[in-house]
Design an enzyme around this catalytic site. Structure first.
Site, PDB file in Angstrom:
ATOM      1  N   CYS A 289      47.134  44.395  38.153  1.00  0.00           N
ATOM      2  CA  CYS A 289      45.919  44.495  38.974  1.00  0.00           C
ATOM      3  C   CYS A 289      45.969  45.580  40.045  1.00  0.00           C
ATOM      4  O   CYS A 289      44.997  46.310  40.239  1.00  0.00           O
ATOM      5  CB  CYS A 289      45.576  43.143  39.584  1.00  0.00           C
ATOM      6  SG  CYS A 289      46.729  42.534  40.828  1.00  0.00           S
ATOM      7  N   HIS A 347      45.733  38.790  43.771  1.00  0.00           N
ATOM      8  CA  HIS A 347      44.959  39.628  42.862  1.00  0.00           C
ATOM      9  C   HIS A 347      44.345  40.755  43.685  1.00  0.00           C
ATOM     10  O   HIS A 347      43.919  40.553  44.825  1.00  0.00           O
ATOM     11  CB  HIS A 347      43.874  38.824  42.151  1.00  0.00           C
ATOM     12  CG  HIS A 347      43.055  39.647  41.211  1.00  0.00           C
ATOM     13  ND1 HIS A 347      43.613  40.510  40.302  1.00  0.00           N
ATOM     14  CD2 HIS A 347      41.712  39.767  41.050  1.00  0.00           C
ATOM     15  CE1 HIS A 347      42.662  41.110  39.612  1.00  0.00           C
ATOM     16  NE2 HIS A 347      41.502  40.671  40.055  1.00  0.00           N
ATOM     17  N   ASP A 370      36.047  45.202  40.202  1.00  0.00           N
ATOM     18  CA  ASP A 370      37.341  44.746  39.707  1.00  0.00           C
ATOM     19  C   ASP A 370      37.614  45.387  38.355  1.00  0.00           C
ATOM     20  O   ASP A 370      36.954  45.076  37.359  1.00  0.00           O
ATOM     21  CB  ASP A 370      37.351  43.220  39.584  1.00  0.00           C
ATOM     22  CG  ASP A 370      38.759  42.659  39.412  1.00  0.00           C
ATOM     23  OD1 ASP A 370      39.667  43.444  39.080  1.00  0.00           O
ATOM     24  OD2 ASP A 370      38.939  41.448  39.616  1.00  0.00           O
TER      25      ASP A 370
END
Length: 752
Positions: A289, A347, A370
């Site tokens: 991530c 995250h 994202d």
């Protein structure tokens, strides 16, 4: 004699300074939309009455005026598409022309052609190419950011910090964004040209590049490609994005990075983007991530969208859109990879700054993007933009992907106990507080951590926070009627647990050393309790993927009842402050109990500490670069619900030290030294040092380091060559067979 244009002077240095594009290493003419830029037309004579200059600008494969990807305009004032040209000076044979694009022009590479009408003749000249970017300095632009310090940080800063770790151990890694480095701008634009949208309908795609929310959504899809997900015990699932292998980075959470790079070893985006181009635009292996977020941040800042990297600790991955995540354990204390929900230790995503013309002004500002492939949106792994303001207010029915992102920061966590013998499961507990903690980003102008949790949600547990959660659930109905969390199984007739527990770290958390914790149990009743404890420890990847069991233990212990204050338990003494048999009243901070003085904080519960010891030899071969171990205990009192106690610990790597050995000056060699000491009682081999830093060296530097004997120290010297002045960030990654990714960061002040 008819007017002829013989040459064009693009006034590159003047325009690039005025447009804040002078830091780009590219030699292209780079301007920002909505802001005039000047060019000098060198002609065979001066401009006379009756002469006219017509300009045509176009972008994309099939430019058209109707799509606003082509505009025709002249110095006499005629214009289509909002572009304009103004004669600023007519001096001798030189014509100074100021050209302005609309503040809503599509970004990208444009061609300019000049047509000259003079004395009945018409001639033309190919003017060449120029690049148009978003303009956060211009109020009329959708990405306008008024605060100068914030613009400097979120558009022009080419290095930064990304927060990692866990709620009880927040760490940070440096990241080289490098948006101004050689070839990064052209690569960033080529990402758009390889998107699924462009390949399906290039005309519409290019026309929509005027809109930052469209561009950002496309980029969130294009940064990601193949996904390798660990399914437990060595099994791996492979999923492909709709980009048909055109995405920039392959995600891999399997724990096995054969054939690529361990995600922890990257120092920044520049090498990733260059490797993508060099390979013929095949996805770079591998990322997780923070790699996706760091690389997307580079591209956003490069194209002119103010952006920052955000880390959410205890981040929920809610796959069934019911605003809760289900986590499973068996009775032996094993965490189970059952179901598709998960909770990540952390995250990382991005925020981009722009207006939301589709939602209204109250949703302007920071928008979540994202690029990590998690769930499909409109058939493709992409996520956002989602207004942070809308997330805070529970507006989960707004665009884009609001449900998923709201759950990441505000889902409820539901714990289940799974029976391996008959396949049944029972709900154990509901936790409304633990998801979405310490949401963090780098502060403006410093390397300190800025907590932005309050921008995403109201204070945890407050009435407002619970009301927003319920509001979001109401908007989702009837979607909440499925999935494990919709079950009404609350564990049958079992009583609420009479004990509580937590893990306490009792020693140093260092790779190569024994891991020591204590399981602390408390009896909260006046009855003696017998507790059966089943405990396990697993090495994990930061997103909760289980790697290997490294320790287990079981025990049965007795917990004495809580201590009882004789005074408070005597019915006839309810109005008395102390028992008449006591010779003196108890002190304010003490309770009197059968003639014994007990600390007021400790007398309420009887407690016991059970030691947990995990040796280096037990976890050595299974520890991943995250250095994470998950310790779990399922504690059971007969006829009562289980108490699940869990703690993720992160082990420290040995320290990697960087030192500058002489004064750093612009365009002069600078000597840097790396110091590393092997802390283990065994040798380390396959040692590699990777160094990079925008403005400090071109590309990255790889140094093969000789193997180190037990306890041996290493001293490596190398040279950097600063090309930009100011405070610059040097990043290093040291890897070997025992330590996959040891990081170091050094700020270097480069003088003129």
């Amino acid at each position: 004699m008819a007017l002829e244009v013989q040459n064009i002077n693009w006034q590159m240095s003047v325009n690039r300074r005025a447009h804040h594009t002078d830091k780009f290493s590219s030699q292209d003419s780079i301007v920002r939309r909505g802001q005039p830029w000047e060019m000098i037309l060198v002609c065979n004579r001066s401009l006379e009455s009756g002469d006219d200059l017509n300009f045509t600008v176009s972008t994309g494969p099939q430019p058209s005026e109707s799509a606003r990807t082509k505009a025709v305009f002249s110095i006499s004032g005629r214009s289509t598409g909002g572009w304009s040209a103004v004669l600023k000076a007519n001096s001798g044979n030189n014509l100074v022309i100021a050209i302005t694009s609309p503040a809503s022009a599509p970004i990208g590479i444009y061609t300019l052609n000049v047509e000259i009408s003079s004395r009945g003749n018409v001639s033309s000249l190919r003017g060449g190419k120029f690049i148009v970017l978003f303009n956060p300095w211009l109020q009329a632009d959708d990405v306008f950011m008024g605060n100068q310090a914030e613009r400097q940080e979120y558009v022009e800063e080419d290095s930064g910090i990304i927060y990692v770790g866990s709620t009880n151990r927040i760490g940070m890694v440096g990241w080289n964004f490098g948006q101004f480095e050689e070839d990064i701008l052209s690569i960033s634009l080529s990402i758009l040209d390889r998107s699924l949208n462009f390949r399906r309908d290039p005309v519409t795609d290019v026309a929509r590049r005027n809109d930052p929310k469209y561009v950002c959504r496309v980029l969130s899809a294009m940064l990601q490609d193949m996904i390798l997900i660990h399914l437990g015990y060595g099994a791996v699932s492979i999923q492909i994005n709709g980009n048909d292998d055109n995405g920039v980075i392959s995600g891999n959470w399997s724990g096995n990075y054969t054939g690529g790079v361990d995600p922890r070893t990257w120092n920044g985006s520049v090498e990733i983007l260059k490797n993508w181009k060099k390979s013929g635009y095949r996805p770079v292996q591998f990322g997780q991530c923070w790699v996706f977020a760091g690389t997307l941040n580079t591209v956003l800042r490069c194209l002119g969208v103010p952006s920052r990297v955000i880390t959410n600790f205890n981040s929920a991955h809610d796959t069934d859109r019911n605003l809760s995540v289900d986590v499973y354990y068996d009775a032996m204390g094993n965490p189970l990879e059952k179901g598709s929900d998960s909770v990540w230790n952390f995250h990382v995503w991005n925020e981009g700054w722009f207006v939301r013309t589709d939602l209204g002004p109250s949703y302007n500002g920071w928008q979540v993007l994202d690029a990590t492939p998690q769930e499909r949106s409109q058939g493709v792994f992409q996520c956002g933009p989602a207004s942070v303001n809308a997330i805070r207010e529970g507006e989960v029915d707004q665009n884009f992907d609001m449900i998923f992102i709201f759950a990441e920061v505000n889902a409820d966590r539901i714990t289940w106990i799974y029976n391996n013998r008959n396949g049944s499961q029972k709900q154990n507990s509901v936790d409304t507080h633990s998801i979405g903690k310490y949401i963090s980003t780098k502060a403006v102008g410093s390397n300190s951590r800025l907590d932005v949790t309050d921008k995403y949600k109201y204070p945890e547990g407050s009435n407002e926070e619970r009301q927003v959660h319920q509001k979001a659930l109401n908007k989702l109905k009837p979607n909440v009627s499925f999935g494990a969390t919709s079950s009404s199984n609350l564990g049958g007739e079992e009583k609420e647990p009479s004990i509580s527990g937590k893990f306490k770290v009792t020693g140093q958390l260092t790779v190569g050393k024994e891991v020591n914790l204590s399981l602390m149990l408390k009896n909260m009743t006046s009855d003696r309790k017998t507790v059966t404890m089943n405990m396990t420890a697993w090495t994990i990847v930061y997103n909760g993927t289980l790697v290997h069991e490294v320790w287990k233990d079981s025990a049965t212990i007795a917990l004495d009842p809580e201590e009882v204050d004789c005074c408070s338990q005597s019915p006839q003494l309810k109005q008395r402050e102390f028992c008449p048999s006591c010779p003196t009243p108890p002190p304010k901070t003490m309770e009197h109990n059968l003639g014994k003085e007990i600390d007021a904080q400790d007398h309420l519960k009887r407690k016991i500490e059970y030691p947990v010891k995990i040796s280096y030899s037990q976890y050595d071969k299974f520890l991943k670069a995250d250095n994470m171990i998950r310790i779990t205990a399922v504690c059971k009192v007969p006829d009562e619900a289980e108490v699940v106690v869990e703690r993720d610990v992160i082990l420290d790597n040995p320290v990697l030290i960087l030192e500058v050995l002489n004064q750093a000056q612009l365009r002069k060699p600078v000597n840097v030294q790396m110091l590393f000491s092997n802390p283990l009682d065994e040798p380390v081999k396959n040692c590699v040092l990777m160094v990079e830093g925008s403005g400090l060296l071109r590309g990255s530097l790889r140094i093969d380091v000789p193997a180190l004997r037990p306890k041996e120290k290493s001293r490596i010297r190398f040279e950097i060559f600063p090309t930009r002045s100011g405070i610059k960030q040097l990043l290093a990654d040291f890897s070997c067979n025992k330590f996959p990714a040891i990081k170091a960061m050094l700020l270097i002040e480069v003088s003129e």
